[in-house]
Design a protein around this motif. Structure first.
Motif, PDB file in Angstrom:
ATOM      1  N   LEU A 152      -7.215  -8.433  -0.879  1.00  0.00           N
ATOM      2  CA  LEU A 152      -6.534  -8.511  -1.612  1.00  0.00           C
ATOM      3  C   LEU A 152      -5.638  -8.013  -2.754  1.00  0.00           C
ATOM      4  CD1 LEU A 152      -4.848 -10.973  -3.794  1.00  0.00           C
ATOM      5  CD2 LEU A 152      -6.857 -11.064  -5.492  1.00  0.00           C
ATOM      6  N   ASP A 153      -5.825  -6.645  -3.453  1.00  0.00           N
ATOM      7  CA  ASP A 153      -5.235  -5.719  -4.195  1.00  0.00           C
ATOM      8  C   ASP A 153      -4.996  -4.925  -2.767  1.00  0.00           C
ATOM      9  OD1 ASP A 153      -6.741  -7.224  -5.805  1.00  0.00           O
ATOM     10  OD2 ASP A 153      -8.160  -4.736  -6.626  1.00  0.00           O
ATOM     11  N   LYS A 154      -4.890  -4.289  -1.332  1.00  0.00           N
ATOM     12  CA  LYS A 154      -4.290  -3.693  -1.049  1.00  0.00           C
ATOM     13  C   LYS A 154      -3.046  -4.723   0.120  1.00  0.00           C
ATOM     14  CE  LYS A 154      -4.980  -0.702   3.279  1.00  0.00           C
ATOM     15  NZ  LYS A 154      -6.280  -0.442   3.984  1.00  0.00           N
ATOM     16  N   ALA A 155      -3.211  -5.858   0.135  1.00  0.00           N
ATOM     17  CA  ALA A 155      -2.586  -6.218   0.862  1.00  0.00           C
ATOM     18  C   ALA A 155      -1.166  -7.046  -0.464  1.00  0.00           C
ATOM     19  CB  ALA A 155      -2.494  -8.120   1.102  1.00  0.00           C
ATOM     20  N   ALA A 156      -1.678  -7.206  -1.785  1.00  0.00           N
ATOM     21  CA  ALA A 156      -0.485  -6.941  -2.998  1.00  0.00           C
ATOM     22  C   ALA A 156      -0.009  -5.962  -2.549  1.00  0.00           C
ATOM     23  CB  ALA A 156      -1.199  -7.498  -4.539  1.00  0.00           C
ATOM     24  N   ASN A 157      -0.164  -4.718  -2.740  1.00  0.00           N
ATOM     25  CA  ASN A 157       0.709  -3.453  -3.059  1.00  0.00           C
ATOM     26  C   ASN A 157       1.120  -3.261  -1.931  1.00  0.00           C
ATOM     27  OD1 ASN A 157      -0.164  -1.521  -5.024  1.00  0.00           O
ATOM     28  ND2 ASN A 157      -2.059  -2.639  -4.755  1.00  0.00           N
ATOM     29  N   ILE A 158       0.506  -4.012  -0.643  1.00  0.00           N
ATOM     30  CA  ILE A 158       1.842  -3.674   0.305  1.00  0.00           C
ATOM     31  C   ILE A 158       3.140  -4.561   0.216  1.00  0.00           C
ATOM     32  CG2 ILE A 158       2.204  -3.800   3.531  1.00  0.00           C
ATOM     33  CD1 ILE A 158      -1.091  -3.093   3.472  1.00  0.00           C
ATOM     34  N   ILE A 159       2.487  -5.428   0.463  1.00  0.00           N
ATOM     35  CA  ILE A 159       3.845  -6.924   0.071  1.00  0.00           C
ATOM     36  C   ILE A 159       5.278  -6.530  -0.582  1.00  0.00           C
ATOM     37  CG2 ILE A 159       4.327  -9.607  -0.540  1.00  0.00           C
ATOM     38  CD1 ILE A 159       1.602 -10.239   1.087  1.00  0.00           C
ATOM     39  N   HIS A 160       4.549  -6.752  -2.009  1.00  0.00           N
ATOM     40  CA  HIS A 160       5.426  -5.700  -3.176  1.00  0.00           C
ATOM     41  C   HIS A 160       6.266  -4.520  -2.495  1.00  0.00           C
ATOM     42  CE1 HIS A 160       6.300  -4.849  -7.074  1.00  0.00           C
ATOM     43  NE2 HIS A 160       6.710  -5.384  -7.473  1.00  0.00           N
ATOM     44  N   ASP A 161       5.516  -4.045  -1.880  1.00  0.00           N
ATOM     45  CA  ASP A 161       6.352  -2.493  -1.254  1.00  0.00           C
ATOM     46  C   ASP A 161       7.510  -2.707  -0.960  1.00  0.00           C
ATOM     47  OD1 ASP A 161       5.519  -0.173  -2.174  1.00  0.00           O
ATOM     48  OD2 ASP A 161       4.464   0.487  -0.029  1.00  0.00           O
ATOM     49  N   VAL A 162       7.341  -3.688  -0.036  1.00  0.00           N
ATOM     50  CA  VAL A 162       8.145  -4.109   1.297  1.00  0.00           C
ATOM     51  C   VAL A 162       9.238  -5.400   0.197  1.00  0.00           C
ATOM     52  CG1 VAL A 162       8.403  -5.650   3.093  1.00  0.00           C
ATOM     53  CG2 VAL A 162       7.171  -3.438   2.812  1.00  0.00           C
ATOM     54  N   TYR A 163       9.280  -6.279  -0.001  1.00  0.00           N
ATOM     55  CA  TYR A 163       9.466  -8.062   0.343  1.00  0.00           C
ATOM     56  C   TYR A 163      10.588  -7.677  -1.476  1.00  0.00           C
ATOM     57  CZ  TYR A 163       7.688  -9.032   4.004  1.00  0.00           C
ATOM     58  OH  TYR A 163       8.076  -9.207   5.629  1.00  0.00           O
ATOM     59  N   VAL A 164       9.811  -7.276  -2.886  1.00  0.00           N
ATOM     60  CA  VAL A 164      10.293  -7.583  -4.547  1.00  0.00           C
ATOM     61  C   VAL A 164      11.443  -6.522  -4.077  1.00  0.00           C
ATOM     62  CG1 VAL A 164      10.140  -6.976  -6.634  1.00  0.00           C
ATOM     63  CG2 VAL A 164       7.685  -8.094  -4.862  1.00  0.00           C
ATOM     64  N   ASP A 165      12.604  -8.100  -5.098  1.00  0.00           N
ATOM     65  CA  ASP A 165      13.947  -6.787  -4.923  1.00  0.00           C
ATOM     66  C   ASP A 165      14.352  -7.039  -4.132  1.00  0.00           C
ATOM     67  OD1 ASP A 165      13.408  -7.041  -7.954  1.00  0.00           O
ATOM     68  OD2 ASP A 165      12.476  -4.211  -7.824  1.00  0.00           O
ATOM     69  N   GLN A 166      14.355  -7.394  -2.731  1.00  0.00           N
ATOM     70  CA  GLN A 166      14.899  -7.542  -2.096  1.00  0.00           C
ATOM     71  C   GLN A 166      15.952  -9.246  -1.575  1.00  0.00           C
ATOM     72  OE1 GLN A 166      15.696  -4.739   0.042  1.00  0.00           O
ATOM     73  NE2 GLN A 166      13.852  -4.227  -0.680  1.00  0.00           N
ATOM     74  N   ASN A 167      16.991  -8.952  -1.221  1.00  0.00           N
ATOM     75  CA  ASN A 167      17.503  -9.879  -1.524  1.00  0.00           C
ATOM     76  C   ASN A 167      17.772 -11.093   0.059  1.00  0.00           C
ATOM     77  OD1 ASN A 167      19.701  -9.659  -3.045  1.00  0.00           O
ATOM     78  ND2 ASN A 167      21.356  -8.542  -1.646  1.00  0.00           N
ATOM     79  N   GLU A 168      16.588 -10.725   1.115  1.00  0.00           N
ATOM     80  CA  GLU A 168      16.317 -11.334   1.613  1.00  0.00           C
ATOM     81  C   GLU A 168      15.152 -10.421   2.594  1.00  0.00           C
ATOM     82  OE1 GLU A 168      18.667  -9.748   5.757  1.00  0.00           O
ATOM     83  OE2 GLU A 168      19.222 -11.738   4.643  1.00  0.00           O
ATOM     84  N   LEU A 169      14.272 -11.893   3.240  1.00  0.00           N
ATOM     85  CA  LEU A 169      12.887 -10.400   3.706  1.00  0.00           C
ATOM     86  C   LEU A 169      13.177 -10.186   4.910  1.00  0.00           C
ATOM     87  CD1 LEU A 169      10.357 -14.102   4.383  1.00  0.00           C
ATOM     88  CD2 LEU A 169      10.473 -12.002   2.464  1.00  0.00           C
ATOM     89  N   LEU A 170      12.722  -8.179   3.922  1.00  0.00           N
ATOM     90  CA  LEU A 170      12.486  -7.122   5.664  1.00  0.00           C
ATOM     91  C   LEU A 170      12.087  -7.723   6.570  1.00  0.00           C
ATOM     92  CD1 LEU A 170      13.445  -4.779   2.346  1.00  0.00           C
ATOM     93  CD2 LEU A 170      14.699  -5.848   3.757  1.00  0.00           C
ATOM     94  N   SER A 171      12.374  -6.701   7.674  1.00  0.00           N
ATOM     95  CA  SER A 171      12.127  -7.154   8.882  1.00  0.00           C
ATOM     96  C   SER A 171      10.643  -6.042   8.722  1.00  0.00           C
ATOM     97  CB  SER A 171      12.647  -5.932  10.202  1.00  0.00           C
ATOM     98  OG  SER A 171      13.116  -4.578   9.563  1.00  0.00           O
ATOM     99  N   VAL A 172       9.902  -5.769   9.966  1.00  0.00           N
ATOM    100  CA  VAL A 172       8.585  -4.448   9.553  1.00  0.00           C
ATOM    101  C   VAL A 172       8.600  -3.444   9.627  1.00  0.00           C
ATOM    102  CG1 VAL A 172       6.237  -4.244  10.654  1.00  0.00           C
ATOM    103  CG2 VAL A 172       6.853  -6.406  10.289  1.00  0.00           C
TER     104      VAL A 172
END
Length: 392
Positions: A366-386
């Motif tokens: 959980l904790d590791k996944a939360a950090n990865i996902i927050h890194d990529v997706y928060v504050d973006q206007n749309e889901l970003l590519s990998v």
């Protein structure tokens, strides 16, 4: 007078000791001295509800829900009386009221009761006398005259509902964090505090795991267009204002839930479980897994379901959830699977809708996944590519 009422709620950490109760009293006095009538809602002292629950479980692992409510409601009564004594010691007239004395009426569902109305006569009478009114949160009384509790976090709901019935200017929720964050800052150090958040986004954050505000209180605030300000008892910062506003689009935050159980089986059995959850008013999420149908419930609710499923062919797993809150692309689950696979994290199952993407994982990730996902997706206007993942 109505326009000048401020309702303030203080959580368990804020009233966790006599010194902290005095600090709360000083904050309440400041509000009073600014010309407001003040109604204060308090939680039990930190750790007290857990202590009482342990005592109950030593008697019976599944105690009577009525008697458990009687027991657990005592925690808030300790806090309210100590705060009233402190205010009186500091020279201010104050009175404490239990849920039933404050006129808080609920339905008959013990442990998860809903407020169905508040008779504010007793509170208004005390306010007219110039008193500071302290109300025990988390509790009320049923039409049958039984003490009821609103579930964990229910003091938030007490405060917001009181503010609505009293026509308060604002409801201020004081807690041990200085606002609503894009994720739990204890898990994701890069989480940022939100200056404002819309009601609907806050409802989704609360529903899928953010513990800053109790879900029913946000739902009530939205229905009555009542602003909620989330503040820290230990910081002078302005906190987060929860109000009516359009979602900005994209991902607003990442919500986390622990202590969940996934039940997988055939469609017929899962349909039966969903019906049983609905009948018992238990929280249930239907999820999509690779081979079977499934539902997710809390560990507490699983115990209530075992009497129904003990003879069924089911598989039960400990899981946790990571949810992206905000408008998202329904095809985004493939990008998320690829993103987490880079760190050998597998999505066990998922649930998608227009406003959220919920993924179930093994608890250790959980904790590791939360950090990865927050890194990529928060504050973006749309889901970003990998490929846009931040280089670590």
């Amino acid at each position: 007078m109505t326009d000048s009422i401020i309702v303030q709620k203080f959580g368990g950490t804020s009233v966790g000791s006599i010194d902290r109760i005095r600090a709360v009293a000083e904050q309440v006095i400041k509000t009073k001295e600014h010309g407001h009538s003040v109604v204060v809602v308090v939680s039990a002292m930190s750790g007290e509800t857990n202590r009482l629950q342990v005592l109950a479980n030593q008697v019976d692992t599944l105690p009577s829900s009525r008697e458990l409510d009687v027991l657990l409601s005592a925690g808030e009564q300790v806090s309210m009386s100590l705060l009233a004594m402190t205010l009186q010691k500091l020279g201010h007239d104050a009175v404490s009221l239990t849920g039933w004395q404050a006129g808080i009426q609920t339905d008959e569902k013990h442990a998860q009761a809903r407020i169905i109305g508040i008779n504010t006569d007793a509170i208004n009478q005390q306010l007219q006398l110039g008193k500071i009114v302290i109300v025990a949160g988390f509790q009320g009384i049923t039409e049958q005259g039984n003490i009821s509790t609103l579930g964990r976090g229910g003091s938030d709901t007490t405060a917001v509902t009181l503010a609505g019935y009293l026509g308060a200017k604002e409801c201020q929720i004081y807690t041990d964090v200085d606002g609503v964050y894009s994720c739990d800052p204890r898990v994701v150090t890069a989480a940022r505090k939100l200056d404002t958040i819309g009601f609907q986004d806050m409802i989704d954050m609360a529903k899928y795991g953010a513990k800053v505000l109790h879900l029913p209180c946000v739902e009530f605030a939205e229905q009555h267009n009542l602003p909620i300000r989330v503040l820290s008892s230990f910081s002078p910062l302005q906190g987060t204002l929860v109000k009516a506003q359009e979602s900005s689009g994209g991902v607003v935050g990442v919500a986390l839930r622990r202590n969940l159980m996934q039940i997988t089986s055939n469609n017929e059995t899962i349909d039966k479980l969903v019906a049983q959850c609905n009948e018992q008013e238990l929280e249930v999420f239907r999820v999509l897994s690779k081979d079977q149908s499934g539902v997710v419930v809390s560990q507490v609710d699983l115990a209530k379901l075992m009497q129904v499923i003990h003879e069924e062919a089911v598989h039960i797993d400990d899981v946790c959830s990571v949810s992206l809150i905000g408008r998202s692309n329904l095809s985004s689950i493939q990008a998320l699977e690829a993103l987490l696979a880079e760190d050998d994290i597998e999505i066990v199952s998922h649930s998608l809708c227009e406003r959220h993407t919920m993924m179930l994982l093994a608890p250790e990730y959980l904790d590791k996944a939360a950090n990865i996902i927050h890194d990529v997706y928060v504050d973006q206007n749309e889901l970003l590519s990998v490929s846009k993942r931040r280089v670590s």
